[in-house]
Design a protein around this motif. Sequence first.
Motif, PDB file in Angstrom:
ATOM      1  N   ASP A  52     -13.805  24.459  -0.448  1.00 45.31           N
ATOM      2  CA  ASP A  52     -13.177  23.554  -1.317  1.00 45.31           C
ATOM      3  C   ASP A  52     -11.731  24.913  -2.040  1.00 45.31           C
ATOM      4  O   ASP A  52     -10.878  24.315  -2.902  1.00 45.31           O
ATOM      5  CB  ASP A  52     -13.459  23.097  -2.083  1.00 45.31           C
ATOM      6  N   VAL A  55      -9.290  26.088  -0.077  1.00 44.14           N
ATOM      7  CA  VAL A  55      -8.093  24.869   0.552  1.00 44.14           C
ATOM      8  C   VAL A  55      -7.288  25.230  -0.923  1.00 44.14           C
ATOM      9  O   VAL A  55      -6.388  24.864  -1.100  1.00 44.14           O
ATOM     10  CB  VAL A  55      -8.602  24.005   0.015  1.00 44.14           C
ATOM     11  N   LYS A  58      -5.585  27.821  -1.140  1.00 41.36           N
ATOM     12  CA  LYS A  58      -4.123  27.936   0.157  1.00 41.36           C
ATOM     13  C   LYS A  58      -5.043  29.118   0.900  1.00 41.36           C
ATOM     14  O   LYS A  58      -3.702  29.097   1.918  1.00 41.36           O
ATOM     15  CB  LYS A  58      -2.412  27.894  -0.869  1.00 41.36           C
ATOM     16  N   LEU A  61      -6.433  25.425   5.193  1.00 40.41           N
ATOM     17  CA  LEU A  61      -6.075  24.123   5.108  1.00 40.41           C
ATOM     18  C   LEU A  61      -7.134  23.121   5.156  1.00 40.41           C
ATOM     19  O   LEU A  61      -7.789  23.233   5.587  1.00 40.41           O
ATOM     20  CB  LEU A  61      -4.977  23.748   6.335  1.00 40.41           C
ATOM     21  N   SER A  62      -6.951  22.186   4.103  1.00 44.84           N
ATOM     22  CA  SER A  62      -7.684  20.964   4.028  1.00 44.84           C
ATOM     23  C   SER A  62      -8.271  20.350   5.599  1.00 44.84           C
ATOM     24  O   SER A  62      -9.312  20.343   5.449  1.00 44.84           O
ATOM     25  CB  SER A  62      -7.112  19.972   3.196  1.00 44.84           C
ATOM     26  N   ALA A  65     -10.616  22.573   6.731  1.00 42.66           N
ATOM     27  CA  ALA A  65     -11.836  22.479   6.110  1.00 42.66           C
ATOM     28  C   ALA A  65     -12.783  21.671   6.765  1.00 42.66           C
ATOM     29  O   ALA A  65     -13.248  21.787   6.859  1.00 42.66           O
ATOM     30  CB  ALA A  65     -11.520  22.782   4.549  1.00 42.66           C
TER      31      ALA A  65
END
Length: 285
Positions: A52, A55, A58, A61-62, A65
């Motif tokens: 988290d 992310v 940056k 990338l979400s 993850a």
Amino acid sequence: MAEVHTIAVIGAGIMGRGIAQVAAMGGYRTILEDLVPAALRKAEGEIRTNLDKAVELKKVLSADADAALSRLEYAGSVDEAARQADLVIEAVPEELESKIEIFTLLDKICRPGTILATNTSSLSITEIANVTFRAKKCVGMHFFNPVHKMKLIEVVRASETDDETIAAAQEVGRRMHKEVVVIKESPGFVTSRINAMIGNEAFYMLQEGIASAADIDKALKLGLNHPMGPFELVDLVGLDTRLHILEYLHSTLGEKYRPAPLLAQYVKEGRLGRKTGRGVYDYSG
């Protein structure tokens, strides 16, 4: 080269959960094992927190993850974790007897082609591999703490490790986005041997009253461009771990590695570093 699709990590402590995180981020199905359910819950929470944060910054990338988390599984026994693995990375505490016990068990559980790796920072991979019937498939993979931030893996060739196993370990390291160096087995390898000398000398200097811990740390950071001072580092790694390494180096390489009495005293007092709230520095506040 041996194909690795599934990685099992044995031990969900600081190193084990870090290795599991980078394995999952590297695209591998990853099974993290620990006999203690609370350790697995803690590991799962910390891996989620780390991803988290990445992310948020940056750096990841979400979607990547989320994909890594979907590749992570958790197991309450070595048998459950290792039976399906192509590579097993043992990450239990730095004690030869514990590692030998795990490798003896893994050799019985795993398929004949499964690679067995130990995350030891100083112990003999040859001695650990000799309890198995697959010494050619045994290798050292020395990760660094914190695993998700540190860039290096020392891949250590034991006396019988074959080229295919070395190549597979190198490829796994690259997919974990690490830099890999290959080392012929020697007590302490490269980093632990040099770092143990620096850290031990710092304890002797502290013991002799030459400077405060904070000033010794500042001197090495600003004068030698070290990212952390020796006492900051040992508090992160664990004073007990450092003492185990020095005791092993002392027994194998000689007198210049004798542990500083102050280090041994701190360990006896339970001052093990950040994990106990107090090491060279106090973290209770």
